[in-house]
Design an enzyme around this catalytic site. Structure first.
Site, PDB file in Angstrom:
ATOM      1  N   TRP A 145       4.591   5.740  -7.291  1.00 55.26           N
ATOM      2  CA  TRP A 145       4.187   4.466  -7.872  1.00 55.26           C
ATOM      3  C   TRP A 145       4.923   3.920  -8.922  1.00 55.26           C
ATOM      4  O   TRP A 145       5.208   4.793  -9.845  1.00 55.26           O
ATOM      5  CB  TRP A 145       2.624   4.337  -7.957  1.00 55.26           C
ATOM      6  CG  TRP A 145       1.756   4.073  -6.952  1.00 55.26           C
ATOM      7  CD1 TRP A 145       1.314   2.913  -6.628  1.00 55.26           C
ATOM      8  CD2 TRP A 145       1.482   4.962  -5.577  1.00 55.26           C
ATOM      9  NE1 TRP A 145       0.761   2.939  -5.356  1.00 55.26           N
ATOM     10  CE2 TRP A 145       0.545   3.964  -4.899  1.00 55.26           C
ATOM     11  CE3 TRP A 145       1.858   6.295  -5.202  1.00 55.26           C
ATOM     12  CZ2 TRP A 145       0.351   4.502  -3.588  1.00 55.26           C
ATOM     13  CZ3 TRP A 145       1.307   6.421  -4.258  1.00 55.26           C
ATOM     14  CH2 TRP A 145       0.634   5.824  -3.409  1.00 55.26           C
ATOM     15  N   ASP A 201       3.229   4.324 -12.459  1.00 56.88           N
ATOM     16  CA  ASP A 201       2.740   5.408 -12.487  1.00 56.88           C
ATOM     17  C   ASP A 201       4.099   6.305 -13.253  1.00 56.88           C
ATOM     18  O   ASP A 201       4.174   7.085 -14.025  1.00 56.88           O
ATOM     19  CB  ASP A 201       2.467   6.181 -11.344  1.00 56.88           C
ATOM     20  CG  ASP A 201       1.117   5.645 -10.786  1.00 56.88           C
ATOM     21  OD1 ASP A 201      -0.071   6.494 -11.006  1.00 56.88           O
ATOM     22  OD2 ASP A 201       0.811   4.572 -10.550  1.00 56.88           O
ATOM     23  N   TYR A 208      -0.862   8.630   3.199  1.00 55.73           N
ATOM     24  CA  TYR A 208      -1.477   7.438   2.570  1.00 55.73           C
ATOM     25  C   TYR A 208      -1.273   6.291   3.622  1.00 55.73           C
ATOM     26  O   TYR A 208      -0.375   6.175   4.340  1.00 55.73           O
ATOM     27  CB  TYR A 208      -0.475   7.259   1.514  1.00 55.73           C
ATOM     28  CG  TYR A 208      -0.655   5.951   0.787  1.00 55.73           C
ATOM     29  CD1 TYR A 208      -1.895   5.953  -0.352  1.00 55.73           C
ATOM     30  CD2 TYR A 208      -0.122   4.800   1.037  1.00 55.73           C
ATOM     31  CE1 TYR A 208      -2.088   5.115  -0.981  1.00 55.73           C
ATOM     32  CE2 TYR A 208      -0.327   3.919  -0.015  1.00 55.73           C
ATOM     33  CZ  TYR A 208      -1.367   3.762  -0.557  1.00 55.73           C
ATOM     34  OH  TYR A 208      -1.815   2.601  -1.509  1.00 55.73           O
ATOM     35  N   GLY A 211      -1.717  -3.737 -10.810  1.00 56.78           N
ATOM     36  CA  GLY A 211      -2.088  -2.235 -11.221  1.00 56.78           C
ATOM     37  C   GLY A 211      -3.382  -2.255 -11.395  1.00 56.78           C
ATOM     38  O   GLY A 211      -3.862  -1.001 -11.219  1.00 56.78           O
ATOM     39  N   ASP A 256      -6.363  -2.983  -9.146  1.00 57.11           N
ATOM     40  CA  ASP A 256      -6.555  -3.621  -7.807  1.00 57.11           C
ATOM     41  C   ASP A 256      -7.806  -4.382  -7.568  1.00 57.11           C
ATOM     42  O   ASP A 256      -7.506  -5.749  -7.065  1.00 57.11           O
ATOM     43  CB  ASP A 256      -6.418  -2.368  -6.793  1.00 57.11           C
ATOM     44  CG  ASP A 256      -5.256  -1.423  -6.844  1.00 57.11           C
ATOM     45  OD1 ASP A 256      -4.360  -1.523  -7.772  1.00 57.11           O
ATOM     46  OD2 ASP A 256      -5.204  -0.597  -6.242  1.00 57.11           O
ATOM     47  N   ARG A 261     -14.714   3.443  -4.867  1.00 55.70           N
ATOM     48  CA  ARG A 261     -13.629   2.759  -4.098  1.00 55.70           C
ATOM     49  C   ARG A 261     -13.769   1.228  -3.850  1.00 55.70           C
ATOM     50  O   ARG A 261     -15.007   0.716  -3.709  1.00 55.70           O
ATOM     51  CB  ARG A 261     -13.223   3.525  -2.880  1.00 55.70           C
ATOM     52  CG  ARG A 261     -12.797   4.822  -3.188  1.00 55.70           C
ATOM     53  CD  ARG A 261     -11.582   5.168  -4.201  1.00 55.70           C
ATOM     54  NE  ARG A 261     -10.502   4.620  -3.394  1.00 55.70           N
ATOM     55  CZ  ARG A 261      -9.315   4.460  -4.018  1.00 55.70           C
ATOM     56  NH1 ARG A 261      -9.235   4.869  -5.093  1.00 55.70           N
ATOM     57  NH2 ARG A 261      -8.187   4.031  -3.356  1.00 55.70           N
ATOM     58  N   TYR A 321     -13.975   2.003  -9.814  1.00 56.37           N
ATOM     59  CA  TYR A 321     -12.345   1.825  -9.731  1.00 56.37           C
ATOM     60  C   TYR A 321     -12.096   1.060 -11.204  1.00 56.37           C
ATOM     61  O   TYR A 321     -12.312   1.604 -12.500  1.00 56.37           O
ATOM     62  CB  TYR A 321     -11.823   1.151  -8.540  1.00 56.37           C
ATOM     63  CG  TYR A 321     -10.619   1.430  -8.110  1.00 56.37           C
ATOM     64  CD1 TYR A 321     -10.092   3.056  -8.207  1.00 56.37           C
ATOM     65  CD2 TYR A 321      -9.663   0.620  -7.700  1.00 56.37           C
ATOM     66  CE1 TYR A 321      -8.573   3.287  -7.969  1.00 56.37           C
ATOM     67  CE2 TYR A 321      -8.250   0.959  -7.282  1.00 56.37           C
ATOM     68  CZ  TYR A 321      -7.926   2.269  -7.547  1.00 56.37           C
ATOM     69  OH  TYR A 321      -6.505   2.388  -7.160  1.00 56.37           O
ATOM     70  N   TRP A 322     -11.620  -0.224 -11.053  1.00 51.69           N
ATOM     71  CA  TRP A 322     -11.205  -0.968 -12.232  1.00 51.69           C
ATOM     72  C   TRP A 322     -12.429  -2.009 -12.671  1.00 51.69           C
ATOM     73  O   TRP A 322     -12.270  -3.146 -13.478  1.00 51.69           O
ATOM     74  CB  TRP A 322     -10.074  -1.901 -11.962  1.00 51.69           C
ATOM     75  CG  TRP A 322      -8.761  -0.955 -11.889  1.00 51.69           C
ATOM     76  CD1 TRP A 322      -8.097  -0.375 -10.935  1.00 51.69           C
ATOM     77  CD2 TRP A 322      -8.047  -0.483 -13.268  1.00 51.69           C
ATOM     78  NE1 TRP A 322      -6.837   0.221 -11.431  1.00 51.69           N
ATOM     79  CE2 TRP A 322      -6.876   0.367 -12.865  1.00 51.69           C
ATOM     80  CE3 TRP A 322      -8.191  -0.937 -14.721  1.00 51.69           C
ATOM     81  CZ2 TRP A 322      -6.029   0.803 -13.467  1.00 51.69           C
ATOM     82  CZ3 TRP A 322      -7.253  -0.102 -15.193  1.00 51.69           C
ATOM     83  CH2 TRP A 322      -6.143   0.547 -14.695  1.00 51.69           C
ATOM     84  N   GLU A 325      -8.423  10.518 -12.514  1.00 55.96           N
ATOM     85  CA  GLU A 325      -7.812   9.281 -12.422  1.00 55.96           C
ATOM     86  C   GLU A 325      -8.613   8.267 -13.617  1.00 55.96           C
ATOM     87  O   GLU A 325      -8.004   7.571 -14.104  1.00 55.96           O
ATOM     88  CB  GLU A 325      -7.848   8.538 -11.032  1.00 55.96           C
ATOM     89  CG  GLU A 325      -7.469   7.236 -10.678  1.00 55.96           C
ATOM     90  CD  GLU A 325      -7.499   6.949  -9.297  1.00 55.96           C
ATOM     91  OE1 GLU A 325      -6.783   5.995  -8.767  1.00 55.96           O
ATOM     92  OE2 GLU A 325      -8.166   7.565  -8.626  1.00 55.96           O
ATOM     93  N   GLN A 382      -4.424  13.764 -11.601  1.00 53.80           N
ATOM     94  CA  GLN A 382      -3.610  12.359 -11.718  1.00 53.80           C
ATOM     95  C   GLN A 382      -2.436  12.768 -12.518  1.00 53.80           C
ATOM     96  O   GLN A 382      -2.621  12.981 -13.812  1.00 53.80           O
ATOM     97  CB  GLN A 382      -4.374  11.379 -11.922  1.00 53.80           C
ATOM     98  CG  GLN A 382      -4.056   9.952 -11.860  1.00 53.80           C
ATOM     99  CD  GLN A 382      -4.098   9.574 -10.448  1.00 53.80           C
ATOM    100  OE1 GLN A 382      -4.786   9.976  -9.641  1.00 53.80           O
ATOM    101  NE2 GLN A 382      -3.523   8.422 -10.240  1.00 53.80           N
TER     102      GLN A 382
END
Length: 450
Positions: free
Chosen positions: A44, A47, A92, A184, A186, A220, A379-380, A423, A438
């Site tokens: 990525w 990343d 993936y 980044g 998401d 997720r 997640y975010w 992560e 990660q």
């Protein structure tokens, strides 16, 4: 070096550094490092930049190889894609067959499969860190880094020119993104309103891979979110990834304050490095102008009450008022009047972020725990991401705020002392979440311990 055992059961600093180095070597695919071996088995873009920062503490030459691999996949028009797919590696989704970049995009490289979108332009930060390590080591290492910089200077210029031309065509100083993945971050609540206007049509069937690896679906994005993600890819494919046509076609178009601040910082770094390494004056000045343009753009978004940076929906003209890590974008690049900057620092320190009394570690969560959009495991939308803690720590050191930088470094290392290199982490309990092993988490730890 921090005595981590004093603060959290886990590994000593020496042990943690050794584990981080071992992880990066284990995730090494030869010429690239997988972001995480199970969930993210490819390269990525942002990343890779952070990973190269960590690799530089071990081997400048290997860090150079990482960025060389990424920049070798740059599109002919200057875009750096957000994924470079490793040959022969599956597992993936969406993979190359879904993106179809080689088949559709005229600018796509012919020798490698990539995605068709971008991520934040943090690459100059990595280049600077590589050069810093090379100078300290001297000899062949310093010469190798100099050769790398000279060879890749045109790539970096082309990348920043692409961003300025296609993602800020009006000269506002703000980068427009056409997918939450481009930020980044998401599924950040920053994008909820914009995503609500993305109405998926007939999507080809698909099977998610991520929920088979992270079985707790609360960590997720939802299936509806994924439908929207993939519909945006279909919109891009319909115009063959043409950046001008995308500006008109895409149902998602948001001026991303965080990505804009990163462009300002990276342009400033390139201007300084270009001057130090004797690059043409016109090119150095161009980078200085980009830095000024995007710094002013970020400052123009600031909330008058708090100084917080805000995103703007291009389609509706609405400002986002959600309190997330992106609110602190103006602290990355500067440009705010001192009174507003002080207000923003107080917001960071206060109970809505690092000073929240329930936080396990006083480092910034991705969304304020006081926000109605906060979800501590998703997640975010709430968890703490070590890589953003690293970025703020690095920024504060760069701006001369040494005490603040050291505090974030210290607390970030305390959080990472469990050795999972997760992560992201649950902000109240400190539980490791998302993907383990990660790469960029290990890289952040190595740089902090370096």
């Amino acid at each position: 070096m921090v005595d981590l055992a004093t603060y959290r059961p886990g590994f000593t600093a020496t042990q943690l550094a050794a584990r981080a180095a071992y992880l990066l070597r284990g995730n090494d695919l030869g010429a690239m490092t997988s972001a995480a071996p199970k969930l993210y088995p490819h390269m990525w873009s942002w990343d890779a930049a952070f990973v190269s920062v960590g690799l530089a503490t071990l081997s400048v030459e290997r860090a150079i190889m990482e960025l060389d691999t990424l920049l070798s996949a740059q599109w002919s028009d200057g875009m750096i894609p957000h994924i470079v797919f490793a040959n022969g590696v599956d597992g993936y989704f969406p993979g190359p067959a879904r993106w179809e970049c080689r088949e559709l995009a005229a600018a796509s490289p012919e020798h490698v499969d990539t995605s068709g979108i971008i991520q934040p332009a943090v690459h100059a930060i990595a280049v600077q860190r590589i050069l810093d390590h090379a100078v300290r080591r001297g000899g062949h290492t310093r010469r190798a880094a100099q050769e790398f910089f000279d060879r890749r200077w045109p790539n970096l210029l082309l990348w920043h020119r692409w961003l300025a031309k296609y993602r800020d065509p009006t000269g506002s100083g703000l980068i427009t993104i056409h997918h939450g993945w481009e930020s980044g971050m998401d599924n950040s609540p920053r994008w909820d309103r914009a995503y609500a206007n993305v109405i998926p049509g007939d999507l080809p069937e698909y099977e998610r891979k991520d929920t088979g690896i992270v079985s707790d679906t609360s960590q997720r994005p939802s299936n509806l979110e994924y439908d929207r993600y993939l519909w945006l890819v279909e919109e891009m494919k319909s115009v063959r990834y043409d950046p001008v046509a995308m500006a008109e076609k895409m149902s998602f178009a948001v001026q991303d304050v965080f990505s804009s601040a990163i462009v300002a910082v990276s342009s400033d770094i390139l201007a300084v490095l270009g001057e130090e390494h004797g690059k043409p004056r016109a090119e150095v000045r161009e980078m200085q102008e980009y830095a000024e343009r995007f710094r002013a753009g970020v400052a123009s978004t600031a909330d008058p009450e708090t100084g917080a940076g805000r995103d703007r929906d291009v389609r509706t003209g609405e400002w986002s008022t959600v309190e997330t890590i992106a609110s602190f974008a103006p602290l990355l690049c500067g440009g705010l009047p001192s009174v507003e900057e002080q207000k923003l620092l107080e917001l960071l320190d206060g109970p809505r972020f690092c000073g929240h009394p329930q936080l396990r570690f006083p480092v910034p969560p991705s969304t304020s725990p006081c926000s109605e959009d906060f979800k501590p495991r998703e997640y975010w939308r709430g968890p703490v991401w070590p890589v953003t803690t690293w970025l703020l720590s690095w920024t504060f050191a760069r701006r001369g705020w040494v005490g603040r930088a050291e505090f974030l470094r210290h607390e970030g290392l305390r959080q990472a002392a469990d050795g999972t290199f997760a992560e992201y982490y649950e902000p109240f309990t400190g539980e490791a979440l998302g993907s383990m092993q990660q790469s960029w988490t290990a890289a952040a730890v190595l740089d902090w311990l370096g």
